[in-house]
Design an enzyme around this catalytic site. Structure first.
Site, short mmCIF file in Angstrom:
data_model
loop_
_atom_site.label_atom_id
_atom_site.label_comp_id
_atom_site.label_asym_id
_atom_site.label_seq_id
_atom_site.Cartn_x
_atom_site.Cartn_y
_atom_site.Cartn_z
N GLU B 57 0.81 -1.22 0.00
CA GLU B 57 0.00 0.00 0.00
C GLU B 57 0.84 1.26 0.00
O GLU B 57 0.55 2.21 -0.72
CB GLU B 57 -0.96 0.00 1.19
N HIS B 126 -11.40 -4.95 9.64
CA HIS B 126 -11.99 -4.64 8.34
C HIS B 126 -13.24 -3.77 8.46
O HIS B 126 -14.06 -3.74 7.56
CB HIS B 126 -12.37 -5.94 7.61
C1 LIG Z 1 -2.69 -4.64 4.18
C2 LIG Z 1 -3.74 -5.41 3.46
N1 LIG Z 1 -3.93 -5.19 2.15
C3 LIG Z 1 -4.87 -5.89 1.47
C4 LIG Z 1 -5.65 -6.81 2.12
C5 LIG Z 1 -6.71 -7.61 1.36
N2 LIG Z 1 -6.28 -9.00 1.19
C6 LIG Z 1 -6.66 -9.96 2.07
S1 LIG Z 1 -5.95 -11.43 1.73
C7 LIG Z 1 -5.11 -10.83 0.42
C8 LIG Z 1 -4.19 -11.73 -0.34
C9 LIG Z 1 -3.04 -12.21 0.47
O1 LIG Z 1 -2.29 -13.15 -0.22
P1 LIG Z 1 -1.17 -14.03 0.44
O2 LIG Z 1 -0.38 -13.23 1.41
O3 LIG Z 1 -0.43 -14.70 -0.64
O4 LIG Z 1 -1.95 -15.12 1.31
P2 LIG Z 1 -2.97 -16.24 0.82
O5 LIG Z 1 -4.31 -15.62 0.79
O6 LIG Z 1 -2.51 -16.71 -0.49
O7 LIG Z 1 -2.91 -17.32 1.88
C10 LIG Z 1 -5.43 -9.47 0.23
C11 LIG Z 1 -4.92 -8.65 -0.88
C12 LIG Z 1 -5.45 -6.99 3.50
N3 LIG Z 1 -6.21 -7.83 4.21
N4 LIG Z 1 -4.48 -6.29 4.14
#
Ligand SMILES: Cc1ncc(C[n+]2csc(CCOP(=O)(O)OP(=O)(O)O)c2C)c(N)n1
Lengths: 334, 325
Positions: B57, B126
């Site tokens: 971000e 959230h």
């Molecule tokens: C700081 C932040 N930015 C965006 C999000 C929205 N978000 C939730 S899960 C996710 C994907 C995360 O991917 P990863 O770290 O690879 O974990 P996975 O879901 O694959 O286990 C996003 C973009 C968030 N929760 N927190």
């Protein structure tokens, strides 16, 4: 796949150990499947992120940790919590939002906490828990404790500044931290090739002078072996280590995800590597593990999940009058 | 038309209108937008105009600021306002201050859209209502989308603004339907909007408070209380003229918002009313804000933590009893 599993000896200890691992993976799998159903019935609300396909990572890594070690996780943490031994009923009650839940219903699916198991969340800010994990490991070091802190996160989190700052601090301060990157190739809908300039994530550890390991995250015995080696190293050196587990989630990112970003055929290919049948096949070959024995696991799992749902159903809604509790610590009156 | 569709039309319009415009954010493209607001835009405009970015971000917010200085017109989507806290340094220390620190030489025409609001059982991380945080910062223009009309028309209307604009969109409203005229009308980007005229009491709100307040106002009308509902829309700089003129007519004010009660938008408005038109009041200014607790997951506790139409009705009635006309 079977050939890649390391051959064990057919001693009863081994059979029991593998049976337990198989049981744990199956418990997570069925728990997640039931959760999805409960979600479609609106009994579980909010966001729900399932771990189906990745069970070998949580269960394998957890074999290397003791009750003294601490664990931090993400919003996709039911698997980690179950593998850690957090009570399935209290997890389910949490997802229902009941006050009997492991976070008293206030956190929901993304915020499972159980301090008695040293399970410290459940964090829904991607990367938010990584610096905290460094701090917990630092605290252990300062207090001369032998405990290791274990932090699970996705490859998506490894793009955040929080990750890089945490890596630098962990290496700089030499803290006993096991960083487990669950590389399931997607951060929501963004494939790793669109989010990382260097997709060999272990190299990011090398950049900070940190020891790194890579493991096939679809093979629970390999994960277990790697995690044990990693934790041994950390206990000996007192230094952090980055373990990259290559894995895949069989289901969508969350219950809202239409999965527009990947081909069904890709998912099907990965399902061929499903860690649960793989271990079952291996046990059949090595120890003559029977269909009936597997059924035994299934029934035990089914009973446990049924009991968990029952516990959640019977749980109570916290009275609205208690809304503002837990904003500050409540002083204990003796 | 849904609020979601209205937002999408606004984005599409600016992308068509100006080749410098591009949308960047987490999962805006291939995934289809975290809340499906940008679904289909990747196919329509291509990956140069609809840019997926890594989870970073602060990084991509800073890149958006840089692109704006460099002559582009970036629209940065921060998936939800909760994650914007990771980008707060870029927004506060760069976007909001560069114009001033450069003695007027460097302006930052970046538009930041973020999903916001409480009400989908997503728990504390959230669910927060961070409007007051952004409304506090000089150098920013802060806008809160409380109606379908603004959802469609605000972005095109503000697009040529030379300075950083923060837009709050409410995820709990995405599926809400409302009628909209087929011809996009011109939207004033600096005035509050009177969503319902009334003569008995002025109700000042924004965001998710707008439809809730209108619902309460309709019920109150049946009880013989005629409420004027003002949607602030612009949270920085606030249009006090509209608010004061309304109070000069009704002589009473109730302020409603989801954000926590202490140090929020209503505290500021209340203070300004005291300073400027105190002698117009027939009753003390009353405020209804969020209960001061991190938002809990269970529905009944979540509902109890933000103002509901019934709470608004009670407070308005209470205020009407006070003082006597
Ligand atoms: C700081 C932040 N930015 C965006 C999000 C929205 N978000 C939730 S899960 C996710 C994907 C995360 O991917 P990863 O770290 O690879 O974990 P996975 O879901 O694959 O286990 C996003 C973009 C968030 N929760 N927190």
């Amino acid at each position: 796949m079977d050939t890649t599993l390391k051959a064990g000896t057919a001693g009863q200890d081994n059979v029991d150990h593998y049976t337990n691992i198989l049981y744990q993976m199956q418990l997570i799998r069925r728990f997640e499947e039931r959760s999805a159903e409960l979600y479609t019935q609106s009994l579980i609300r909010g966001f729900l992120h399932l771990y189906v396909g990745e069970e070998a990572v949580a269960v394998g890594v957890m074999q290397a940790l003791t009750g003294e070690d601490s664990i931090l996780s993400t919003y996709r943490e039911h698997g980690h919590a179950l593998a850690r031994g957090v009570d399935a009923g209290r997890i389910m009650a949490e997802m229902y939002g009941k006050q009997e839940g492991c976070s008293r219903g206030r956190g929901g699916s993304m915020h499972l906490f159980d301090a008695s198991k040293k399970f410290y969340g459940g964090n829904a800010i991607v990367g938010g828990h990584l610096p905290m994990a460094v701090g917990m490991a630092l605290a252990a070091k300062k207090q001369g404790k032998a405990s290791v802190t274990c932090c699970f996160f996705g490859e998506g989190a490894a793009a955040e500044g929080e990750f890089h700052e945490a890596m630098n601090l962990a290496a700089l301060w030499s803290v006993p931290l096991l960083l487990v990157c669950e590389n399931n190739l997607y951060a929501m809908g963004t494939a790793i090739r669109f989010s990382h300039s260097e997709t060999h994530l272990e190299k990011k550890g090398e950049g900070y002078g940190m020891a790194t390991m890579v493991v096939d995250g679809m093979d629970v015995l390999k994960v277990e072996a790697a995690a044990k080696q990693a934790v041994d190293t950390i206990r000996q050196t007192g230094k952090p280590l980055l373990l990259v587990a290559n894995t895949y989630r069989f289901r969508a990112h969350s219950m809202f995800d239409a999965e527009l970003y990947r081909e069904k055929t890709e998912v099907e290919e990965w399902k061929q590597k499903d860690p649960i049948p793989a271990l079952y096949r291996y046990m059949k070959e090595q120890f003559g593990f029977s269909e009936a024995a597997f059924q035994g696991i299934e029934s035990k799992v089914e009973e446990e999940i049924k009991a968990a749902i029952d516990f959640a159903e019977k749980g109570k809604w916290e009275p609205v009058e208690e809304l503002t509790r837990f904003v500050h610590s409540e002083t204990q009156t003796n | 038309m849904t609020y979601r569709e209205a937002l999408k039309q606004g984005i599409r319009q600016v992308l068509q209108h100006d080749q410098r415009a591009f949308l960047m954010g987490e999962d805006v493209g291939r995934y289809g937008g975290a809340f499906a607001v940008s679904k289909g835009l990747l196919a329509e405009f291509g990956a140069e105009r609809i840019m997926d970015v890594p989870l970073s971000e602060s990084g991509f917010m800073g890149a958006g600021i840089g692109a704006a200085i460099g002559g582009m017109r970036p629209i940065v989507e921060i998936m939800t306002v909760n994650f914007s806290l990771l980008a707060m340094d870029q927004i506060v220390n760069n976007a909001a201050t560069l114009l001033h620190m450069s003695g007027g030489q460097v302006n930052v025409p970046v538009i930041v859209r973020m999903g916001s609001g409480i009400g989908r059982q997503l728990a504390a991380q959230h669910s927060h209502s961070w409007e007051p945080l952004y409304a506090h910062i000089p150098g920013l223009k802060v806008f809160s989308i409380g109606t379908h009309e603004d959802a469609r028309n605000f972005l095109p209307a503000i697009f040529d603004h030379p300075d950083p604009v923060i837009i709050f969109e409410y995820t709990s409203m995405l599926n809400m339907e409302a009628e909209l005229p087929t011809e996009p009308e011109n939207v004033n980007t600096h005035l509050a909007a009177i969503r319902k005229t009334g003569k008995d009491i002025s109700l000042v709100t924004y965001g998710t408070g707008v439809y809730k307040s209108l619902e309460a106002a309709n019920t109150l009308l049946a009880d013989g209380i005629d409420v004027e509902v003002i949607d602030l829309r612009v949270l920085r700089p606030i249009d006090y003229t509209t608010v004061f003129n309304s109070i000069r007519k009704t002589h009473r004010a109730v302020l409603v918002e989801d954000a926590w009660g202490s140090v929020n938008i209503s505290s500021e408005i209340s203070a300004r009313i005291m300073e400027n038109i105190f002698y117009e009041l027939d009753a003390p200014v009353r405020r209804l804000g969020g209960v001061e607790v991190p938002i809990p997951y269970p529905k009944h506790l979540e509902d109890a933590s933000v103002p509901q139409p019934a709470d608004i009705i009670n407070l308005v009635k209470n205020s009407m009893r006070h003082g006597g006309v």
